[in-house]
Design an enzyme around this catalytic site. Sequence first.
Site, PDB file in Angstrom:
ATOM      1  N   GLU A 165       0.806  -1.227   0.000  1.00 26.86           N
ATOM      2  CA  GLU A 165       0.000   0.000   0.000  1.00 26.86           C
ATOM      3  C   GLU A 165       0.837   1.273   0.000  1.00 26.86           C
ATOM      4  OE1 GLU A 165      -2.968  -0.076   3.055  1.00 26.86           O
ATOM      5  OE2 GLU A 165      -4.004  -1.773   2.198  1.00 26.86           O
ATOM      6  N   GLU A 377      -5.188  -8.653   0.722  1.00 32.34           N
ATOM      7  CA  GLU A 377      -5.897  -8.385   1.983  1.00 32.34           C
ATOM      8  C   GLU A 377      -7.366  -8.144   1.696  1.00 32.34           C
ATOM      9  OE1 GLU A 377      -4.391  -5.184   4.481  1.00 32.34           O
ATOM     10  OE2 GLU A 377      -2.329  -5.737   4.010  1.00 32.34           O
TER      11      GLU A 377
HETATM   12  C1  BG6 Z   1      -4.238  -2.167   5.281  1.00 33.00           C
HETATM   13  C2  BG6 Z   1      -2.879  -2.475   5.804  1.00 33.00           C
HETATM   14  O1  BG6 Z   1      -4.281  -0.787   5.088  1.00 33.00           O
HETATM   15  O2  BG6 Z   1      -5.353  -2.376   6.033  1.00 33.00           O
HETATM   16  C3  BG6 Z   1      -2.878  -3.235   7.112  1.00 33.00           C
HETATM   17  O3  BG6 Z   1      -2.077  -3.106   4.860  1.00 33.00           O
HETATM   18  C4  BG6 Z   1      -4.004  -2.691   7.982  1.00 33.00           C
HETATM   19  O4  BG6 Z   1      -1.623  -3.149   7.677  1.00 33.00           O
HETATM   20  C5  BG6 Z   1      -5.312  -3.022   7.288  1.00 33.00           C
HETATM   21  O5  BG6 Z   1      -4.000  -3.155   9.290  1.00 33.00           O
HETATM   22  C6  BG6 Z   1      -6.545  -2.604   8.052  1.00 33.00           C
HETATM   23  O6  BG6 Z   1      -6.467  -1.254   8.379  1.00 33.00           O
HETATM   24  P1  BG6 Z   1      -6.722  -0.764   9.856  1.00 33.00           P
HETATM   25  O7  BG6 Z   1      -6.467   0.695   9.827  1.00 33.00           O
HETATM   26  O8  BG6 Z   1      -8.132  -1.093  10.180  1.00 33.00           O
HETATM   27  O9  BG6 Z   1      -5.748  -1.522  10.698  1.00 33.00           O
END
Ligand code: BG6
Length: 476
Positions: A165, A377
């Site tokens: 990201e 993800e």
């Molecule tokens: C992504 C990242 O932005 O989303 C992760 O790659 C992150 O590291 C995940 O934890 C979820 O975002 P958040 O802010 O809810 O932890």
Amino acid sequence: MRKFPKDFLWGSASAAYQIEGAYNEDGKGLSNWDNFVRIPGKTFKGTTGDLAVDHYHRYKEDIALMAEMGLKTYRFSIAWTRIYPTGNGKLNQKGIEFYQNIIDECLKYGIEPMVTIFHWDLPQSLVDQYGGFENRKIVDDFVNYAKTLFKIFGKSVKYWITLNEQNIFTSLGWLTANHPPGKFDDQKMFYQVNHHAFLAHAKTVLAYREMGFDGKIGASFAYTPSYALDCKPENAISKLNFDDLKNYWWLDMYGYGEYPIVAMKYLEKNGLAPEVTDEDREILKKAAKEINFMGVNYYQSCVCEYNPLDGVTPYGVMNTTGKKGSAQITGIPGLFKNPQNPYLKTTDWDWAIDPIGLKYLCREITSRYRLPIVISENGLGAFDKLENDNSIHDTYRIDYIREHLKTLYQAIDEGCNIIAYCTWSFTDLLSWLNGYQKRYGFVYVDRNEETGSLDRYKKDSYYWYKTVIESNGEKL
Ligand code: BG6
């Protein structure tokens, strides 16, 4: 009948800073995050990853849980500061051993390791030496670090993600001051930093090929697919503007090795364009031909509406507390704003829940870049409750993932080449700005913002995903 591809990689993902802990053990150097979390007010209740969920000491237990679930791939990141404590000085043998152990443990169970080279935790020493990503010098240090990883782990690891990201760590780092280095509205530097990151990615991809490896390599992008609010032409143009500046700025560079024409023109007019040399252009183009997949982290879609010149700015309040409705609408004056989608429900952190958005982005990548896709993800951050009998009934998470898998399958059925799907995350972990209460895992970790036993408990979603994997996606 739903038939996912035979070798489909059912996975789950994590990142070093969010799970490992042991922030100053076995020779590890300090990262920008180790320092940033210590600035009062930066994270929810001052949470840090000093201990995180102690994966550093409990990795065997965690990977055994993955194996029991039948996970096909585990995506994790390597902390640069464990390998090179100062970023570019001496190698740290203990750090190498740690990741070798993780990889061996995965392979022992037939789990394909998928390694992210950089998931935001930059050696602080490189920031002190020359400003980190603000300086072109980062490119050589990054490539040196990546080549070290390829040399040591290249035979056992077949899937590599260069940057996680890039759009998020640079936006939050240089525009909204939410991530290190905590700069506000430094737009000119934001684009220059991105240019350096693109070069680091590109040269890493080329180095991987030059070293003769035949595994798969790409970057992971936080993709927010967009819909125009309605058929009002101004709103349709606002979607074009959003996509050029918020999506294609990165996707086109990974996929084509070129910046989008209109977005570049806009930056030039506003004196924000990065310095790009002819040699850079050549490298970026060459590398774009060598990536094997587009990595996508998908959480939500957005709506685009024309934003007048005196309209909302990019600097609205983020919801980091889980109090629904506390996030503000943001946008770029004169170009676009992103109001809520009235057709979608939201999470407690105000993220729109949109399974169709996943299919939409797969279709878009397929049409625009003709590349295979790794969903690196996807998941739901929620409050979970540990019951007296140590069960966790996270039906909302099952519903979330099920609905996304249904549309992912539709995308495959319609011709997209999806090679992996990783949920975020396997165990609960530290959510950078949102503390430990925003949980994503299949495995509950007993800890809150202050304390906890760190014991692991399987959630209902753990058993459900196990069945999904066993049936190769037939039983959702
Ligand atoms: C992504 C990242 O932005 O989303 C992760 O790659 C992150 O590291 C995940 O934890 C979820 O975002 P958040 O802010 O809810 O932890």
